[in-house]
Design a protein around this motif. Sequence first.
Motif, short mmCIF file in Angstrom:
data_model
loop_
_atom_site.label_atom_id
_atom_site.label_comp_id
_atom_site.label_asym_id
_atom_site.label_seq_id
_atom_site.Cartn_x
_atom_site.Cartn_y
_atom_site.Cartn_z
N THR A 88 12.16 88.58 -36.35
CA THR A 88 11.82 87.04 -36.33
C THR A 88 10.29 86.99 -36.43
N ASP A 89 9.72 87.78 -35.46
CA ASP A 89 8.29 87.61 -35.33
C ASP A 89 7.74 88.22 -36.50
N THR A 93 4.71 88.49 -48.07
CA THR A 93 4.97 88.74 -46.66
C THR A 93 6.57 89.28 -46.49
N ALA A 150 8.09 87.56 -39.81
CA ALA A 150 8.30 86.63 -41.01
C ALA A 150 7.02 86.83 -41.65
N ASP A 151 5.91 86.49 -41.21
CA ASP A 151 4.62 86.04 -41.97
C ASP A 151 3.71 87.21 -41.98
N ARG A 152 4.42 88.35 -41.73
CA ARG A 152 3.40 89.60 -41.70
C ARG A 152 3.79 90.41 -43.37
N HIS A 153 2.65 91.16 -43.35
CA HIS A 153 2.98 92.02 -44.68
C HIS A 153 3.84 93.43 -44.35
N ALA A 203 9.23 87.47 -45.09
CA ALA A 203 10.18 86.54 -45.54
C ALA A 203 10.00 86.33 -47.10
N GLU A 204 8.88 86.38 -47.78
CA GLU A 204 8.87 86.17 -49.14
C GLU A 204 9.59 87.17 -49.77
N VAL A 229 14.79 78.92 -46.02
CA VAL A 229 14.10 79.38 -44.70
C VAL A 229 15.17 79.75 -43.61
N ASP A 288 15.61 83.38 -42.09
CA ASP A 288 15.64 83.33 -40.54
C ASP A 288 16.86 84.09 -39.87
#
Length: 277
Positions: free
Chosen positions: A141-142, A99, A144-147, A101-102, A128, A132
């Motif tokens: 910020t929106d 992701t 973060a969990d997307r690839h 974030a990752e 985290v 962020d």
Amino acid sequence: MSAEAAGALLQARGLSVRYGGVVANDDITLDVGAGEIVGLIGPNGAGKTTFVDAVTGFTKSTGEVTMGGVRIDGYSPHRRRGTGMARTWQAGELFADLTVAENLAVAVQKPGLKALFADIFTGSKPPVKTIDEALTMVGLTDAADRHPSELALGQQKLVGVARALVGGTKMVLLDEPAAGLDTHESRDFGNELRRIAATGIGVLLIDHDMSLVLDVCHRLYVLDFGKVIAAGAPQEIRDDPRVVSAYLGSAEVEAEVDIDADGGPAASPLLQKGTAQ
């Protein structure tokens, strides 16, 4: 805004890089202030990426490099990163299976065997808050969990910038971050660069998108054959005959504003060359 007014953050003095008999950088002196966007432009092969490699410690050089008043030209790349300096690469691919974030978490993973064993046996928790903060700085910020594959190209480029910003970065050197972006994406990217600089981070921008460079940079340095041939405000650089000659390859090309077919002012030769990609 000048580097002197903002407080010089990055300084290179008499920096030179030689590969055998080839002089890739020749006595370059350059400043970037905190909160300032400074452009480094020039034709292909002018020595721009070599300069970034030298400043960040990835190639040998002579001369002085200081960061926040501390001389660092004797430091390894890792130690230079520890002073708050970070960079992007022209081939800055993201990890497609991670992701956003990752992808940023990888950039702040501590090196060394101790950190490796801690990760294997106890698992490492991603910072985290730090992640962020970097994503907020680039307006993602929106995401973060997307690839990365779920993002537009312009957003992917910003993830690469965020990866360089994560972890207390004070100075970021961006090597062609807008390559491949269309006009709209480039404009949005420029807006995010302004947001980054507004936080006090110094930005050195290398790019061939002259619309972007002339729009967002406070000052510009122009390289040709490894030497600085011009430095100053964007308007001064755009109209400098030496710069137009370096880009177009003709000493007879003038930087005066021409009249287009409709009787209005035509774009300068430098801008036309830069936006042609």
